[in-house]
Design an enzyme around this catalytic site. Structure first.
Site, PDB file in Angstrom:
ATOM      1  N   ASP A 113      26.622  68.705  -8.014  1.00  0.00           N
ATOM      2  CA  ASP A 113      26.272  68.659  -9.432  1.00  0.00           C
ATOM      3  C   ASP A 113      26.284  70.052 -10.063  1.00  0.00           C
ATOM      4  O   ASP A 113      26.919  70.283 -11.099  1.00  0.00           O
ATOM      5  CB  ASP A 113      24.876  68.023  -9.565  1.00  0.00           C
ATOM      6  CG  ASP A 113      24.394  67.927 -10.997  1.00  0.00           C
ATOM      7  OD1 ASP A 113      24.168  68.980 -11.624  1.00  0.00           O
ATOM      8  OD2 ASP A 113      24.210  66.800 -11.488  1.00  0.00           O
ATOM      9  N   GLY A 127      24.166  65.704 -13.991  1.00  0.00           N
ATOM     10  CA  GLY A 127      25.570  65.307 -13.905  1.00  0.00           C
ATOM     11  C   GLY A 127      25.808  64.214 -12.882  1.00  0.00           C
ATOM     12  O   GLY A 127      26.625  63.315 -13.094  1.00  0.00           O
ATOM     13  N   ASP A 128      25.114  64.280 -11.752  1.00  0.00           N
ATOM     14  CA  ASP A 128      25.234  63.234 -10.737  1.00  0.00           C
ATOM     15  C   ASP A 128      24.847  61.877 -11.315  1.00  0.00           C
ATOM     16  O   ASP A 128      25.559  60.884 -11.168  1.00  0.00           O
ATOM     17  CB  ASP A 128      24.323  63.543  -9.543  1.00  0.00           C
ATOM     18  CG  ASP A 128      25.002  64.414  -8.499  1.00  0.00           C
ATOM     19  OD1 ASP A 128      26.241  64.370  -8.402  1.00  0.00           O
ATOM     20  OD2 ASP A 128      24.293  65.136  -7.781  1.00  0.00           O
ATOM     21  N   ARG A 129      23.688  61.848 -11.943  1.00  0.00           N
ATOM     22  CA  ARG A 129      23.205  60.592 -12.510  1.00  0.00           C
ATOM     23  C   ARG A 129      24.141  60.083 -13.596  1.00  0.00           C
ATOM     24  O   ARG A 129      24.496  58.898 -13.646  1.00  0.00           O
ATOM     25  CB  ARG A 129      21.805  60.782 -13.085  1.00  0.00           C
ATOM     26  CG  ARG A 129      20.700  60.821 -12.055  1.00  0.00           C
ATOM     27  CD  ARG A 129      20.608  59.526 -11.300  1.00  0.00           C
ATOM     28  NE  ARG A 129      19.227  59.198 -10.947  1.00  0.00           N
ATOM     29  CZ  ARG A 129      18.877  58.114 -10.298  1.00  0.00           C
ATOM     30  NH1 ARG A 129      19.790  57.245  -9.913  1.00  0.00           N
ATOM     31  NH2 ARG A 129      17.625  57.874 -10.017  1.00  0.00           N
ATOM     32  N   GLY A 154      27.297  58.655 -12.200  1.00  0.00           N
ATOM     33  CA  GLY A 154      27.062  57.330 -11.647  1.00  0.00           C
ATOM     34  C   GLY A 154      27.021  56.262 -12.724  1.00  0.00           C
ATOM     35  O   GLY A 154      27.600  55.171 -12.568  1.00  0.00           O
TER      36      GLY A 154
END
Length: 411
Positions: free
Chosen positions: A143, A171-173, A176
């Site tokens: 991220d 950013g990861d969330r 997703g």
């Protein structure tokens, strides 16, 4: 919402598991392929069971949060038989999500073109740092790496210091969620046309998409426009930013130009409206620090932070107390809406995790959430989906193609 769809999840950590966990919460059957011997690397993060009896378990709060509502099948894909099992599962699923570095899934014989040949209706989604093509595509990272490349990190922090690290995987969330949205659209397209397709999602694309106003400005103005770190104040003025009440208590205030009169009225300082330092949005931007001092002096007069927030709210000024994590988790709004929800794990006990960030009128949502132990559903999935016999499954265990947690029964 997604009941009847089956998803093969070959992801780990946060971005990919977020995508498939959202689908699982909306009713899809998600079979999570975990790589032997240790499974999803997220199992090593978060809190572990405190009971010494379960010391050998791979279960963790981190893994639970990102992977509840899924089935775990733990396979050694370095063995040909392991890869064959995954390939055998592909025609039985609607969606495959993977988050290997670009090229890895292809070298394992599980690339989209190969899988499409055996399952034309397959929807496959690859999640990576920077996409499957381009100069950065082969670069490993997470991220924070993507945020740095996207020009986001450079904007965070105090103006007289270096960039600050955002301490949460935004950013990861977001990637997703983006991937889940794209898969849902692809499923809708398949319902209409019968066509499967390949989807790419990258953390870098997601982060760059988060820029609000600066990209067009930079394109039009060139080097004459250089957004700078503004610390606790928004660079466009407002006043918008984080303002100290007293000590370690802060208030977030966000005032758009048309709301400046409301702010002046709430502060009961009519002279500010005609003060040349603050009379226009540009003037307030150029005198951000002076305005901040005035606002913080005004806030400090209140007997409590809540009283200051109430005064701003009476004037219809957008604001919020800057809550600590514990304060946010205890807030009745968060609890009442299920934004924070209490879960129970038989090994770890009771703890809180975030709720699903969307409410659907025709979907009640899941309440009794469970996260699988490593390889917990090996036999169930292989027996029910692939029709393997108990003898065949036993051989896979003896050959270490399959692995699982060996956890004693909880008393």
């Amino acid at each position: 919402m997604l009941t009847g769809y089956r998803v093969l999840d070959i992801t780990q950590f946060v971005a990919g598991p977020t995508c498939t966990r959202i689908m699982a919460e909306l009713g899809a059957e998600v079979i999570k392929i975990e790589l032997a011997p240790a499974g999803d690397r997220g199992r090593a993060s978060g809190d572990k069971p405190r009971d010494p009896k379960f010391k050998g378990s791979s279960q963790s709060t981190f893994f639970f949060q990102h992977n509840h509502s899924k089935k775990s099948v733990a396979i050694d894909i370095k063995q040909a038989r392991g890869r064959e099992l995954i390939k055998a599962l592909v025609p039985k699923v609607d969606v495959l999500v993977e988050s290997f570095a670009p090229g890895v899934i292809g070298r394992a014989g599980l690339g989209y073109e190969e899988l499409k040949a055996i399952h034309p209706r397959l929807i496959m989604c690859s999640i990576s740092l920077a996409g499957q093509s381009g100069p950065l595509s082969q670069k490993p990272g997470f991220d924070y790496t993507a945020a740095a490349y996207a020009g986001i990190t450079a904007l965070v922090g105090e103006p007289d210091r270096g960039p600050a690290q955002i301490a949460t995987a935004i950013g990861d969330r977001a990637t997703g969620v983006t991937a889940a949205m794209a898969i849902a659209v692809a499923l809708l397209h398949r319902e209409r046309t019968g066509e499967g397709q390949y989807i790419e999602c990258s953390l870098l694309d997601t982060y760059f998409h988060m820029h609000e106003v600066n990209v067009p400005k930079a394109a039009l103005r060139g080097q004459s426009f250089a957004p700078k770190r503004a610390g606790s104040l928004h660079p466009d003025g407002g006043p918008t930013g984080i303002f100290r009440y007293k000590g370690d208590e802060f208030i977030s205030i966000a005032v758009l130009p048309y709301q400046w009169k409301q702010m002046v009225a709430a502060m009961e300082m009519p002279a500010l409206a005609s003060d040349p330092r603050f009379a226009t949005p540009r003037a307030r931007r150029d005198n951000n620090e002076a305005l901040k001092l005035l606002i913080e002096e005004w806030l400090a007069r209140f007997p409590s932070r809540d009283a200051a927030v109430e005064a701003l709210e009476r004037g219809r000024v957008p604001c919020a107390p800057v809550l600590t994590l514990h304060e946010a988790m205890a807030h009745p709004h968060m609890r009442g809406r299920g934004t924070v929800r209490r879960v129970q794990d038989p090994l770890i006990g009771e703890f809180d995790i975030p709720g699903l960030p969307v409410k659907l009128s025709q979907w009640p949502g899941k309440h009794a959430l469970r996260a699988p132990l490593l390889g917990e559903h090996n036999a169930e999935v292989l027996r029910e989906v692939l029709s393997l016999s108990e003898t065949e499954i036993a051989v896979l265990y003896s050959d270490k193609v399959l692995v699982r947690d060996h956890v004693p029964e909880k008393p």
